[in-house]
Design a protein around this motif. Structure first.
Motif, mmCIF file in Angstrom:
data_model
loop_
_atom_site.group_PDB
_atom_site.id
_atom_site.type_symbol
_atom_site.label_atom_id
_atom_site.label_comp_id
_atom_site.label_asym_id
_atom_site.label_seq_id
_atom_site.Cartn_x
_atom_site.Cartn_y
_atom_site.Cartn_z
ATOM 1 N N MET A 101 0.828 -1.212 0.000
ATOM 2 C CA MET A 101 0.000 0.000 0.000
ATOM 3 C C MET A 101 0.863 1.262 0.000
ATOM 4 O O MET A 101 0.405 2.346 -0.360
ATOM 5 C CB MET A 101 -0.915 0.018 1.230
ATOM 6 N N LEU A 102 2.122 1.084 0.393
ATOM 7 C CA LEU A 102 3.067 2.207 0.393
ATOM 8 C C LEU A 102 3.290 2.753 -1.012
ATOM 9 O O LEU A 102 3.674 3.916 -1.173
ATOM 10 C CB LEU A 102 4.403 1.721 0.981
ATOM 11 N N VAL B 113 -0.681 9.135 -3.736
ATOM 12 C CA VAL B 113 -2.039 9.655 -3.946
ATOM 13 C C VAL B 113 -2.285 10.849 -3.020
ATOM 14 O O VAL B 113 -2.836 11.882 -3.434
ATOM 15 C CB VAL B 113 -3.062 8.515 -3.712
ATOM 16 N N ALA B 114 -1.849 10.726 -1.764
ATOM 17 C CA ALA B 114 -2.042 11.816 -0.801
ATOM 18 C C ALA B 114 -1.256 13.061 -1.241
ATOM 19 O O ALA B 114 -1.747 14.192 -1.122
ATOM 20 C CB ALA B 114 -1.593 11.373 0.583
ATOM 21 N N THR C 185 -7.736 4.533 0.279
ATOM 22 C CA THR C 185 -6.536 3.689 0.378
ATOM 23 C C THR C 185 -5.967 3.707 1.806
ATOM 24 O O THR C 185 -5.494 2.682 2.297
ATOM 25 C CB THR C 185 -5.447 4.156 -0.609
ATOM 26 N N GLY C 186 -6.060 4.867 2.459
ATOM 27 C CA GLY C 186 -5.586 4.949 3.841
ATOM 28 C C GLY C 186 -6.425 4.084 4.763
ATOM 29 O O GLY C 186 -5.907 3.445 5.684
ATOM 30 N N SER C 187 -7.719 4.071 4.494
ATOM 31 C CA SER C 187 -8.615 3.262 5.319
ATOM 32 C C SER C 187 -8.304 1.761 5.153
ATOM 33 O O SER C 187 -8.277 1.015 6.140
ATOM 34 C CB SER C 187 -10.060 3.572 4.903
ATOM 35 N N GLN D 72 12.208 -0.951 -2.326
ATOM 36 C CA GLN D 72 11.081 -0.228 -1.718
ATOM 37 C C GLN D 72 11.175 1.265 -2.047
ATOM 38 O O GLN D 72 10.169 1.891 -2.391
ATOM 39 C CB GLN D 72 11.086 -0.443 -0.199
ATOM 40 N N LEU D 73 12.394 1.816 -1.955
ATOM 41 C CA LEU D 73 12.592 3.236 -2.270
ATOM 42 C C LEU D 73 12.354 3.506 -3.755
ATOM 43 O O LEU D 73 11.661 4.470 -4.123
ATOM 44 C CB LEU D 73 14.019 3.653 -1.878
#
Lengths: 286, 189
Positions: free
Chosen positions: A53-54, A60-61, A109-111, A199-200
């Motif tokens: 989700m990262l 998106v935020a 997505t945060g939820s 990941q980065l």
């Protein structure tokens, strides 16, 4: 009689080489983000597979913030007397709509991420609460734009709300530093990012991908706004011509004196008469 | 209606008259064709939108009120909660600390300890934690004091902003409930 319809060729093309390239780049980078995020990037030692989700939520935020920042920039441009132009207002509404879409995506997505890692869909910590407030403000902004017909008043009032929104964005961004929150602090935007390797790289790619998508959406929303304005103006002129011709014909048919020559429109007629619409009236009296 | 100064002239037909071309071929269709979908809305629609705006503002006010009263002091750390136990009484609040090693299932409840700044608190929780819950991870618990024990109904696992790639052999174990805490890779935030 022949229809005074606006010729299609008079309207701008749907896209240009640049916007097509922008859209294609967004698709390619979104595809890369999906591939790297789901198959190449390894799980996290603590979050396991939930870490994927990262590669969606932070980008998106950030695009939500970018949309509202562009909305504020457009509003400032419109409020500044020397710069005032419909272009700024178009930028503002495009930024607000794109920001609102990404704000909703941020909440959703945060939820989902919160339920997987925290164990709850929602909690009233400062970051989440302010994001919800930001979304409500953006809905209010868009509702205001629909409710006010006078273009000047519409731009003026919505610019004020845009300033409130960008203020909320700033407070929302710093909420995790100013108050104790369940939401974690920033990962990427600090001197030493606390993420490495695939990941980065994948997280960086997600920012590029959603950035391109935001740019593409902004360009098209801006163009749509310009088209709507043009459609209003040209449609009105065509309607005025059509009605005058029609009245002339109708008067002749019923044996009534025909109206001649253009007259300024200063008051509205009833119903759905396009000529009587407030927006149309303003255009006609320019 | 026709002939009003300053208005676009409209030709009102005499009673019983039919517009040239017959019914259905008149102005309304033509105007609709000329204009197509239009952004401006009739008054009733605008009123509906204003009502919608008022509803959004009311929702916003509720969010602000709820948010300001609740979010700013989201939790107390375990040592703060112990220090304020007398004033907190039976009031619900959130407590934060790191889960200690011994986590036991007691019927439907979980029995464990949390610690913060060297202060430990006994917890009995009926909440169902997320898959990340395990010893060594920071948690935020909602509940209240019941004597010296914190009685919790909700467990929220807190994760920091540090990310560490799991080694290949670790890939499937990470994230499972009860899986080993990976050597202090996680810090509390």
């Amino acid at each position: 009689m022949p229809s005074p319809r606006i010729p299609a060729t008079a309207l701008p093309a749907r896209s240009t080489l640049l916007t097509r390239a922008l859209g294609l780049s967004a698709i390619v980078t979104l595809g890369l983000t999906t591939w790297w995020g789901l198959w190449v990037s390894p799980p996290d030692v603590v979050q396991g597979q939930f870490v994927r989700m990262l590669y969606v939520h932070p980008a998106v935020a950030t695009m939500c913030y970018a949309g509202f920042a562009l909305c504020a920039l457009g509003s400032l441009g419109w409020l500044w007397p020397r710069l005032r132009s419909p272009r700024w207002d178009r930028l503002a509404v495009a930024g607000a709509e794109v920001g609102a879409v990404f704000c909703l995506a941020t909440l959703v997505t945060g939820s989902i991420w919160g339920r997987a890692t925290w164990g709850v869909w929602w909690t009233w910590d400062a970051r989440l609460t302010l994001t919800a407030i930001l979304f409500a403000l953006s809905l209010g902004y868009l509702a205001l734009r629909r409710a006010i017909d006078n273009p000047h008043s519409r731009s003026m009032v919505s610019s004020m709300v845009a300033m409130l929104m960008v203020l909320t964005v700033v407070v929302d961004h710093y909420a995790t530093q100013w108050w104790v929150t369940l939401h974690q602090n920033t990962t990427l935007f600090k001197p030493s990012p606390t993420i490495h390797g695939w990941q980065l790289v994948t997280m960086g790619m997600s920012f590029v991908a959603f950035g391109l998508l935001t740019a593409w959406l902004m360009v098209h929303r801006y163009r749509l706004e310009a088209l709507e304005e043009r459609y209003d103006n040209e449609g009105l002129n065509a309607a005025l011509t059509a009605r005058r011709s029609e009245v002339t014909a109708a008067g002749a048919g019923w044996g009534l004196p025909a109206a001649t020559g253009p007259r300024p429109v200063t008051s509205s007629t009833s119903g759905d008469d396009a000529v009587g619409r407030p927006g149309a009236r303003e255009v006609a009296t320019r | 209606m026709s002939g009003t100064p300053g208005q676009v002239p409209t030709a009102a037909p005499p009673e019983g008259a039919v517009a040239p071309g017959g019914p259905g071929s008149g102005r309304a269709e033509q105007i609709a064709f000329v204009h197509g979908p239009h952004r401006r809305r009739p008054l009733a629609r605008r009123r509906q939108k204003l009502v919608a705006g008022v509803i959004v503002l009311a929702a916003l006010s509720l969010l602000v009120f709820k948010g300001l009263t609740d979010a700013m002091d989201y939790y107390l750390t375990a040592n703060q909660a112990v220090a304020q136990r007398a004033t907190l009484g039976n009031k619900d609040f959130r407590i934060q600390g790191t889960v200690m090693d011994d986590v036991r299932q007691a019927g439907t409840a979980l029995d464990f300890m949390i610690a913060s700044h060297g202060v430990k608190v006994d917890v009995v929780s009926t909440g169902s934690p997320s898959a990340l819950f395990k010893p060594g991870i920071p948690v935020v618990l909602a509940g209240h004091w019941q004597g010296d024990i914190f009685s919790s109904y909700q467990i929220m696992v807190q994760h920091g902003s540090n990310y560490v790639e799991a080694p290949a052999h670790h890939a499937t174990a990470a994230g499972r409930p009860g899986s080993a805490n990976p050597a202090g890779a996680r810090r509390g935030s």
